[in-house]
Design a protein around this motif. Structure first.
Motif, PDB file in Angstrom:
ATOM      1  N   ALA A  24       0.838  -1.206   0.000  1.00 42.45           N
ATOM      2  CA  ALA A  24       0.000   0.000   0.000  1.00 42.45           C
ATOM      3  C   ALA A  24       0.871   1.254   0.000  1.00 42.45           C
ATOM      4  O   ALA A  24       0.562   2.230  -0.688  1.00 42.45           O
ATOM      5  CB  ALA A  24      -0.936  -0.004   1.204  1.00 42.45           C
ATOM      6  N   ASP A  25       1.961   1.217   0.755  1.00 40.60           N
ATOM      7  CA  ASP A  25       2.893   2.351   0.759  1.00 40.60           C
ATOM      8  C   ASP A  25       3.492   2.566  -0.621  1.00 40.60           C
ATOM      9  O   ASP A  25       3.627   3.701  -1.077  1.00 40.60           O
ATOM     10  CB  ASP A  25       4.008   2.132   1.776  1.00 40.60           C
ATOM     11  CG  ASP A  25       3.535   2.234   3.217  1.00 40.60           C
ATOM     12  OD1 ASP A  25       2.428   2.761   3.450  1.00 40.60           O
ATOM     13  OD2 ASP A  25       4.274   1.772   4.111  1.00 40.60           O
ATOM     14  N   GLN A  26       3.848   1.480  -1.293  1.00 45.65           N
ATOM     15  CA  GLN A  26       4.410   1.591  -2.640  1.00 45.65           C
ATOM     16  C   GLN A  26       3.388   2.165  -3.611  1.00 45.65           C
ATOM     17  O   GLN A  26       3.711   3.021  -4.431  1.00 45.65           O
ATOM     18  CB  GLN A  26       4.893   0.229  -3.142  1.00 45.65           C
ATOM     19  CG  GLN A  26       6.112  -0.277  -2.418  1.00 45.65           C
ATOM     20  CD  GLN A  26       6.432  -1.727  -2.751  1.00 45.65           C
ATOM     21  OE1 GLN A  26       5.607  -2.453  -3.310  1.00 45.65           O
ATOM     22  NE2 GLN A  26       7.627  -2.156  -2.393  1.00 45.65           N
ATOM     23  N   ARG A  27       2.127   1.688  -3.520  1.00 43.86           N
ATOM     24  CA  ARG A  27       1.079   2.216  -4.398  1.00 43.86           C
ATOM     25  C   ARG A  27       0.838   3.689  -4.122  1.00 43.86           C
ATOM     26  O   ARG A  27       0.692   4.494  -5.046  1.00 43.86           O
ATOM     27  CB  ARG A  27      -0.222   1.436  -4.207  1.00 43.86           C
ATOM     28  CG  ARG A  27      -0.314   0.186  -5.014  1.00 43.86           C
ATOM     29  CD  ARG A  27      -1.719  -0.374  -5.033  1.00 43.86           C
ATOM     30  NE  ARG A  27      -2.339  -0.491  -3.718  1.00 43.86           N
ATOM     31  CZ  ARG A  27      -2.179  -1.520  -2.903  1.00 43.86           C
ATOM     32  NH1 ARG A  27      -1.417  -2.534  -3.243  1.00 43.86           N
ATOM     33  NH2 ARG A  27      -2.781  -1.542  -1.731  1.00 43.86           N
ATOM     34  N   ALA A  28       0.792   4.072  -2.853  1.00 43.28           N
ATOM     35  CA  ALA A  28       0.562   5.476  -2.501  1.00 43.28           C
ATOM     36  C   ALA A  28       1.685   6.352  -3.041  1.00 43.28           C
ATOM     37  O   ALA A  28       1.432   7.456  -3.544  1.00 43.28           O
ATOM     38  CB  ALA A  28       0.450   5.625  -0.983  1.00 43.28           C
ATOM     39  N   PHE A  29       2.910   5.866  -2.962  1.00 38.88           N
ATOM     40  CA  PHE A  29       4.039   6.627  -3.501  1.00 38.88           C
ATOM     41  C   PHE A  29       3.901   6.817  -5.003  1.00 38.88           C
ATOM     42  O   PHE A  29       4.073   7.916  -5.524  1.00 38.88           O
ATOM     43  CB  PHE A  29       5.356   5.920  -3.175  1.00 38.88           C
ATOM     44  CG  PHE A  29       6.546   6.591  -3.795  1.00 38.88           C
ATOM     45  CD1 PHE A  29       7.056   7.753  -3.245  1.00 38.88           C
ATOM     46  CD2 PHE A  29       7.141   6.070  -4.931  1.00 38.88           C
ATOM     47  CE1 PHE A  29       8.153   8.375  -3.815  1.00 38.88           C
ATOM     48  CE2 PHE A  29       8.223   6.693  -5.507  1.00 38.88           C
ATOM     49  CZ  PHE A  29       8.735   7.856  -4.947  1.00 38.88           C
ATOM     50  N   MET A  30       3.556   5.730  -5.697  1.00 33.36           N
ATOM     51  CA  MET A  30       3.418   5.821  -7.149  1.00 33.36           C
ATOM     52  C   MET A  30       2.248   6.727  -7.535  1.00 33.36           C
ATOM     53  O   MET A  30       2.356   7.542  -8.442  1.00 33.36           O
ATOM     54  CB  MET A  30       3.235   4.428  -7.767  1.00 33.36           C
ATOM     55  CG  MET A  30       4.454   3.543  -7.611  1.00 33.36           C
ATOM     56  SD  MET A  30       5.966   4.245  -8.288  1.00 33.36           S
ATOM     57  CE  MET A  30       5.613   4.128 -10.025  1.00 33.36           C
TER      58      MET A  30
END
Length: 88
Positions: free
Chosen positions: A58-64
C-alpha cells in the motif's frame, strides 16, 4: 526540469529497497510480529506477516499514485460522450 527530481526520488527508493533481500525483509517482519506478541506458527502470526506485506505494498502504491500527476499531468475529466462510444 520537473522530471529529474522525481526520477531521482524513484531511483533512491528503488536503491534502498534493493538493499534489503527478501530474507531480510521477512526477518524484519517476523521480528516486528514477534514484538507485537504473536507466536510463530500461529494463525495470528501469519496474519501479522500478511498485514506487514499488504502495508508495504500500500505504501508503494501510494508513492506511485502521489507521483502520477508529476509524470502524467493532472487528470482530465472528459464529458459523458467519451465513455458511451455512440459514434453515429
Amino acid at each position: 526540469m520537473r522530471i529529474f527530481p522525481a526520477l531521482s526520488l524513484i531511483a533512491m527508493a528503488l536503491a534502498l529497497t534493493a538493499c534489503q533481500t527478501a530474507e531480510e525483509i521477512r526477518a524484519a517482519d517476523e521480528a516486528r510480529c514477534s514484538s507485537y506478541g504473536f507466536r510463530r506458527g500461529t494463525e495470528n502470526f501469519a496474519n501479522c506477516l500478511m498485514n506487514q506485506d499488504l502495508s508495504r505494498r500500500a505504501d508503494q502504491r501510494a508513492f506511485m499514485e502521489s507521483n502520477d500527476d508529476f509524470f502524467w499531468g493532472p487528470s482530465i475529466v472528459v464529458g459523458p460522450g467519451y465513455y458511451h462510444h455512440h459514434w453515429h
